[in-house]
Design a protein around this motif. Structure first.
Motif, short mmCIF file in Angstrom:
data_model
loop_
_atom_site.label_atom_id
_atom_site.label_comp_id
_atom_site.label_asym_id
_atom_site.label_seq_id
_atom_site.Cartn_x
_atom_site.Cartn_y
_atom_site.Cartn_z
N ALA A 302 0.84 -1.20 0.00
CA ALA A 302 0.00 0.00 0.00
C ALA A 302 0.87 1.24 0.00
O ALA A 302 1.82 1.36 0.79
N ASN A 303 0.54 2.14 -0.91
CA ASN A 303 1.24 3.42 -1.07
C ASN A 303 2.66 3.27 -1.64
O ASN A 303 3.43 4.24 -1.65
N SER A 304 3.01 2.06 -2.08
CA SER A 304 4.27 1.90 -2.80
C SER A 304 4.16 2.57 -4.16
O SER A 304 3.06 2.98 -4.59
N ALA A 305 5.27 2.64 -4.86
CA ALA A 305 5.25 3.28 -6.18
C ALA A 305 4.31 2.54 -7.13
O ALA A 305 3.55 3.16 -7.89
N LEU A 306 4.36 1.20 -7.08
CA LEU A 306 3.49 0.42 -7.97
C LEU A 306 2.02 0.60 -7.59
O LEU A 306 1.17 0.77 -8.47
N ASP A 307 1.74 0.55 -6.29
CA ASP A 307 0.35 0.74 -5.85
C ASP A 307 -0.16 2.11 -6.27
O ASP A 307 -1.29 2.24 -6.77
N THR A 308 0.63 3.13 -6.07
CA THR A 308 0.22 4.48 -6.45
C THR A 308 -0.07 4.56 -7.95
O THR A 308 -1.05 5.19 -8.38
#
Length: 365
Positions: A302-308
């Motif tokens: 959550a809130n990682s670069a990929l998730d964002t």
């Protein structure tokens, strides 16, 4: 309409063979030897309990309401009751379209999907049924072609070509056909919901089969990875279908007869609800709860670069769909709408590529 395009099936075959696209057990030794569980089992159970089960329960309730509204219209036809039946049809479309990123398990194995949602409507054969004196029994309806029943036949009967049907346009035979179809849809949706929670046709609840992935004796999902691959595969499939089927088929042919939900002018809402379905599976909750501690999103981070980026691409795809001028069945033949339609396809394909290339590998390692 076919669900898996051939290229997508070929791409996913090595992954999905280890899962359970059907209810049948996996008998192949290589398949059943899928090893360690590297995916948190809570991701799978949360998806089943907070996304799949409530969505199908909502669908069953909505189709029961539609059947009641159709019977009320038949019993005492009025414009007000026709409007109520149309409203019930619109409401039932939401949970159905929100279920289309997990079209595996009972909905696939028992043929519930094509029985509920095949299009284009076969108007020639449908009109032949209306012109006949055949008793519209449950068995008769069950044996009809899939393009002569389900959501879009009901849509055609309620809205008419061009969406202008009035209560005075109905014949007695049309009312009989309408209620015969809505009754079957109500029955199917109840069976589908029960198949996940209570068991169906002598089989245990599919919720338990999926949620217990990786446990001893679970030949359908011998590992949690197999279940997670099914989840991600479902997301990829519906994104492919929206961009390259639901939009591309009628747009490329410039043929409104190929448009889903063309009589009620509900196509773009259907597509948007398909993207909501993707969001629900990804984040681990639908409309009935507000959070999930375990989901594909927590797997990604959550809130990682990929998730964002995934959330941003989902928003961009929804925004692109919203810019296509209504109604979609007319926009496909209007050159002035071409840029918006193709931009929406591009945005959805971009999201599909992200799931294929960056999320799927996370559940196959």
């Amino acid at each position: 309409m076919p669900r898996f395009s051939l290229p997508l099936r070929l791409m996913l075959a090595p992954v999905l063979v280890s899962g359970a696209l059907t209810l049948g057990a996996c008998n192949d030794e290589d398949c059943c030897s899928v090893p360690q569980d590297t995916v948190d089992a809570a991701i799978i159970s949360t998806f089943a309990d907070q996304v799949v089960v409530p969505t199908y329960q909502d669908l069953a309730t909505s189709l029961t309401t539609l059947d009641s509204a159709a019977r009320a219209l038949q019993a005492d036809p009025s414009q007000e009751r026709l409007t109520a039946a149309k409203t019930a049809w619109f409401a039932a479309r939401i949970p159905w379209e929100e279920s289309e990123s997990f079209l595996f398990g009972p909905v696939d194995s028992y043929g519930f999907d094509p029985a509920l949602d095949s299009w284009p409507v076969n108007r020639t054969d449908l009109d032949a049924v209306l012109a006949s004196n055949d008793p519209l029994t449950a068995e008769y309806v069950r044996n009809l072609q899939e393009t002569q029943k389900g959501f879009h036949t009901v849509e055609y009967l309620l809205f008419g070509d061009g969406g202008t049907k009035q209560v005075g346009d109905f014949t007695t035979r049309q009312f009989e056909y309408l209620t015969a179809i809505t009754l079957e849809m109500k029955t199917i949706s109840t069976s589908l919901s029960d198949a996940w929670t209570k068991g169906f046709d002598g089989r245990p609840p599919y919720r338990d089969t999926l949620a217990n992935a990786g446990q001893s004796g679970n030949t359908a999902y011998p590992s949690t990875q197999a279940a997670a691959q099914e989840m991600v595969g479902g997301i990829i499939n519906i994104l492919d279908e929206v961009a390259n089927g639901k939009i591309a088929d009628p747009y490329d042919a410039k043929d409104p007869n190929l448009v889903e939900s063309q009589f009620a002018y509900n196509s773009l809402s259907d597509f948007s609800n398909n993207l909501d379905s993707v969001l629900h599976v990804y984040r681990g909750f639908g409309d009935t709860v507000a959070t999930a501690q375990h989901s594909l999103r927590t797997l990604v981070g959550a809130n990682s670069a990929l998730d964002t980026r995934i959330i941003s691409e989902l928003d961009a795809a929804q925004d692109a769909l919203a810019r296509i001028p209504e109604p979609f069945r007319e926009s496909i033949r209007d050159p002035a709408s071409a840029d918006e339609i193709e931009a929406a396809q591009a945005a959805i394909r971009k999201l599909q590529t992200t799931f294929e290339s960056e999320v799927l590998p996370l559940v196959t390692r």
